[in-house]
Design an enzyme around this catalytic site. Structure first.
Site, short mmCIF file in Angstrom:
data_model
loop_
_atom_site.label_atom_id
_atom_site.label_comp_id
_atom_site.label_asym_id
_atom_site.label_seq_id
_atom_site.Cartn_x
_atom_site.Cartn_y
_atom_site.Cartn_z
N HIS A 22 30.07 37.09 42.91
CA HIS A 22 28.72 36.58 43.15
C HIS A 22 28.74 35.50 44.24
CE1 HIS A 22 27.82 38.57 39.33
NE2 HIS A 22 26.57 38.59 39.73
N LYS B 1 26.45 30.37 42.36
CA LYS B 1 26.43 30.72 40.92
C LYS B 1 27.28 29.73 40.14
CE LYS B 1 26.84 34.58 37.71
NZ LYS B 1 25.56 34.29 37.06
#
Ligand code: NAD
Length: 267
Positions: free
Chosen positions: A156, A160
């Site tokens: 990600h 995040k």
């Protein structure tokens, strides 16, 4: 079908507005958009907020009339807000599509109660691809059994803050379900230093972070002499909004109950 969006000022909220407003050909009509009290977008036109032409729906802060009027409300907000919205959905017999993540056991119980009165569709990942991936992982894990080691790799974007992703955990649960074991007893969520050899039956996780990656997930089944890898790559957040609208259209006319995206795709 009359749609409402709560949390419409959020990243997903704007996507949801856009998806509803561009789905008129599928019978979708936006009847209301709600942001939290004090939000800077109150009174703004929802079409403009979605980056489209004006649509004559003004952003309000009171969700009560929306739940009374709409056939379906799309909700990607926060656990506290979602819990309150589910009670309003039960009262108004409104379809409630929930993408909010991080719900506690208490929140989940509240949803189950509300779902006695109205259809609720809830999924931590509303994309059609990930829903299919979950079903495939369960199927493959059942067939291959313990002799193939399961490792789940996710990547990600750099902002995040939690790991592994909710989707990686859902994929782990799918693998565990295929093997008829509990994920909590089998999950290995990090490795560092002298870890010893891999335990048979473990379900391993690894997380990469960087750049603007929306979300990549690979489930690896590693056996002796062969390896099967199932991968999903998200390149935009619109896939979640598309899944949410599809879920609402599917739920129209259904009996009250708590449904998942797997029900929506008939998997
Ligand atoms: P965000 O912070 O950009 O948006 C959340 C919005 O909800 C904010 O605008 C906030 O003001 C609003 N909100 C909070 N309480 C409210 C209330 N009481 N009334 C009205 N509005 C309220 O976050 P985001 O990136 O859009 O994500 C929202 C949620 O959706 C998160 O839980 C995220 O993990 C989840 N999500 C789920 C999926 C999925 O497929 N299920 C996909 C993406 C994000």
């Amino acid at each position: 079908m009359k749609f409402g969006v709560v949390g419409c000022a959020g990243r997903m909220g704007r996507m949801l507005l856009r998806e509803v407003l561009t789905s008129r050909d599928r019978g979708c009509e936006l009847v209301g958009a709600v942001a939290r009290e004090g939000s800077s977008v109150l009174g703004h036109d929802a079409g403009i907020l979605a980056g489209l032409d004006p649509c004559n729906v003004r952003v309000e802060d009171d969700p009560v009339p929306l739940f009374a009027d709409a056939d379906a409300v799309l909700d990607f907000t926060t656990p506290t807000a979602t819990r309150r919205f589910s009670a309003l959905a039960a009262q108004g017999k409104t379809i409630h599509v929930i993408g909010t993540t991080g719900l506690s056991d208490g929140d989940e119980n509240a949803l189950r109660k509300a779902a006695r009165h109205t259809p609720i569709v809830q999924a931590a990942n509303m994309s059609l691809g990930v829903t299919l991936l979950e079903a495939l992982v369960e199927r493959v894990a059942r067939t291959l059994g313990d002799e193939y080691d399961v490792e789940i790799l996710e990547m990600h974007h750099r902002r995040k803050v939690d790991a592994p992703s909710g989707t990686a955990l859902a994929l782990g649960r799918a693998a565990a379900a295929g093997r008829e074991v509990a994920l909590d007893e089998k999950a290995v969520r990090s490795r560092d230093g002298q870890t010893g050899a891999r335990e048979a039956g473990a379900i391993g996780f690894a997380a990469l972070r960087g750049g603007d990656v929306v979300g990549d997930h690979t489930v690896i089944f590693a056996g002796d002499g062969e390896r099967l890898e199932l991968t999903h790559k998200a390149s935009g957040r619109d896939i979640y909004a598309r899944g949410a609208v599809r879920a609402a259209l599917w739920a129209h006319g259904r009996k009250p109950g708590l449904y998942t995206m797997r029900d929506v795709l008939d998997l």
